[in-house]
Design a protein around this motif. Sequence first.
Motif, short mmCIF file in Angstrom:
data_model
loop_
_atom_site.label_atom_id
_atom_site.label_comp_id
_atom_site.label_asym_id
_atom_site.label_seq_id
_atom_site.Cartn_x
_atom_site.Cartn_y
_atom_site.Cartn_z
N GLY A 137 7.55 -7.44 6.98
CA GLY A 137 6.52 -8.17 6.24
C GLY A 137 5.20 -8.20 6.99
N LEU A 138 5.27 -8.44 8.30
CA LEU A 138 4.06 -8.42 9.12
C LEU A 138 3.43 -7.03 9.12
N ALA A 139 4.29 -6.00 9.23
CA ALA A 139 3.78 -4.64 9.31
C ALA A 139 3.05 -4.23 8.04
N SER A 160 -4.71 -3.78 6.02
CA SER A 160 -5.97 -3.89 6.76
C SER A 160 -6.37 -2.56 7.38
N GLN A 161 -5.38 -1.83 7.90
CA GLN A 161 -5.68 -0.56 8.55
C GLN A 161 -6.11 0.50 7.53
N ILE A 162 -5.51 0.48 6.34
CA ILE A 162 -5.93 1.41 5.29
C ILE A 162 -7.38 1.14 4.89
N ALA A 163 -7.74 -0.13 4.79
CA ALA A 163 -9.13 -0.48 4.48
C ALA A 163 -10.07 0.04 5.57
N GLU A 202 -5.05 -13.80 2.82
CA GLU A 202 -3.65 -13.61 2.44
C GLU A 202 -3.42 -12.18 1.97
N PHE A 203 -2.15 -11.79 1.94
CA PHE A 203 -1.80 -10.41 1.60
C PHE A 203 -2.32 -10.05 0.21
N VAL A 204 -2.11 -10.90 -0.77
CA VAL A 204 -2.55 -10.61 -2.14
C VAL A 204 -4.07 -10.45 -2.19
N GLU A 205 -4.79 -11.28 -1.45
CA GLU A 205 -6.25 -11.19 -1.42
C GLU A 205 -6.69 -9.88 -0.78
N LYS A 206 -5.99 -9.47 0.28
CA LYS A 206 -6.34 -8.21 0.93
C LYS A 206 -6.15 -7.03 -0.01
N VAL A 207 -5.00 -7.02 -0.70
CA VAL A 207 -4.73 -5.93 -1.64
C VAL A 207 -5.77 -5.91 -2.75
N ALA A 208 -6.12 -7.10 -3.26
CA ALA A 208 -7.13 -7.17 -4.33
C ALA A 208 -8.48 -6.68 -3.84
N THR A 221 14.59 -11.27 1.50
CA THR A 221 14.00 -12.61 1.32
C THR A 221 13.04 -12.93 2.46
N CYS A 222 13.47 -12.63 3.69
CA CYS A 222 12.60 -12.87 4.84
C CYS A 222 11.33 -12.03 4.74
N PHE A 223 11.45 -10.79 4.29
CA PHE A 223 10.30 -9.90 4.11
C PHE A 223 9.32 -10.49 3.11
N ILE A 224 9.82 -10.93 1.97
CA ILE A 224 8.95 -11.44 0.90
C ILE A 224 8.25 -12.74 1.32
N VAL A 225 9.01 -13.65 1.94
CA VAL A 225 8.40 -14.92 2.37
C VAL A 225 7.33 -14.67 3.43
N THR A 226 7.64 -13.81 4.40
CA THR A 226 6.67 -13.51 5.45
C THR A 226 5.41 -12.90 4.87
N LEU A 227 5.57 -12.02 3.91
CA LEU A 227 4.44 -11.30 3.34
C LEU A 227 3.57 -12.18 2.45
N PHE A 228 4.21 -12.98 1.58
CA PHE A 228 3.45 -13.70 0.56
C PHE A 228 3.19 -15.17 0.90
N VAL A 229 3.98 -15.74 1.82
CA VAL A 229 3.78 -17.15 2.17
C VAL A 229 3.16 -17.29 3.56
#
Length: 550
Positions: free
Chosen positions: A133-135, A141-144, A156-162, A380-388
């Motif tokens: 999730g962290l990766a 960010s690195q793609i940007a 947040e992750f969603v904001e970065k993707v947007a 579950t751990c991946f999703i929580v780390t990424l989105f929360v």
Amino acid sequence: MQKPLVGLTRQNVGRELLAGVTLLAIAIPLNIGYAQIAGLAPTAGLYALIVPTVVYALVVSSRQLVASPDAAAAALVASSIGGLAVAGTADYATLALAQAIISGILLVLLAVFKLGFLANFLSKPILVGFVGGLALDILVSQIAKMLGVKIDSGGEFVEKVADLAAGLGTTNPWSLMISVGAVAILLLGRRWLPLVPWALVVLALATIFVMLTSADQAGVAVLGPVPAGPPALTWPVLDWMMWLAVIPSAIALTMVATAEGLLISRSYGDRRHYPTSPNRDLFALGLGNIAAGASGSFAMGSSTSRTAAMDQAGSRTQLPSLVLAAGTLLLLLFGTALLADIPSPAIGAIVGVAILPLLGIREFVDLWRLDRFEFWIGATCFIVTLFVGSIPGILVAFVLTLINLAKRAAAPAIDVLARNDSPSDSLLEQAPRGTTTAPGVIVVRMAAPLFFANADVFVQAVRSAVAAAGGPSEVHHLVVDMEAVTDVDVTGSEAFATLREWLDDEGVALAFSRVRTGARPRLERLGVLRTDAVYDTNRAAVAALTSRVG
């Protein structure tokens, strides 16, 4: 205590020095990138390679483990401190120092009190999900950065993707060209000539390209001036409330560093046939983190990629880490001008390629194939780390660990044993539940400690075994094989007392076999074992069975 640089001989010193040069070439570009991920100045990444690296290398028991800030640590720093201060400010940097010091103190305490086993609660699915999730968050960010698109790297992750999606129309063609070339060199070079420090080659070529084409004037971001000079010893000065605010993230850093560090250390020690000391490794990592916080850097952990590179280069001592420290110091004293024109897209490409394995795609595929329940724990751990967030991610990780542990502990193997009546032998062996070992005798084996999670399961299993064998009218003796019962808690002892009362009421005598010497005092103190048990006329038969059960 093991002497520093154990394993270094006159025969391998040349190879170790060459490995140190390779490590220098790998670490400098990566640490610059990780410092940027963490929201800190490039020097914060370089300072980590000097005093903390020397302290760690001289204390650690592992001959190969390389300690340094890594992608996971950098992302944790950014996600946890980003809500307390603005990235790039003095307050932000001070909080990063405090975080490293607290993490270091916690690691030292784990070593002193020999609590490294707590890291075992971070199972592989949890580590894969958490780090993955962290990766992925870092990768956006690195793609940007590779595309020259400006986004809020602290969001947040969603904001970065947007932001990335919205900014695709502003992609800088020069940045894209540098990134594509860098990725191609890194991937192809690693495949065909893996011993070459391709990250350094990419930085050198990209910097020369920028200087020759003036691509920075066409919108390509560059690193900019890097202050020269060695790290200065310092100490973060903060209000005590701010110290408390960074404790949760410091705990998360500590647990991840402990789990990964001990796993890697033990793995390479076993593979290369030298002893390691988990508590000493934790102590070294703790001192390294305290040194990082006191010398202008940020939290460090164990670097899997760099350790693997040193192993591949034939290194079997900590001399390469000392070469790394000396080389970085020389760079900061005399060569910082060389860093000013390094293009950010090249750094983004180096970091992006480096963290691709951390996404855990292959590990998730393996988990899906081997154990769906553990796959969903990791997912579950991946999703929580990424989105929360990272801190909720580590909390969810521990909750999932406890659920997984309770699930497995609540269903222990409980075998009902029967005598083999064949002429060749008469040993007791596993048989279907309800089969008696001799007329009126049942032997039950509990293959786990008896505690709150499985106590009722054991009681019900015994009752079912007695009922299946004809009930109390047919069963006169119950023998409990205690070989695997290494411990018992109060709940387990109370459940056993209930079982004993039921057996007494039904006229079934109770006996034990193969009680462990180490467990006997506790079993007696909690009342599981009693010395006043009285058996009827079949007592001799029961004694014979208990002496041969297996």
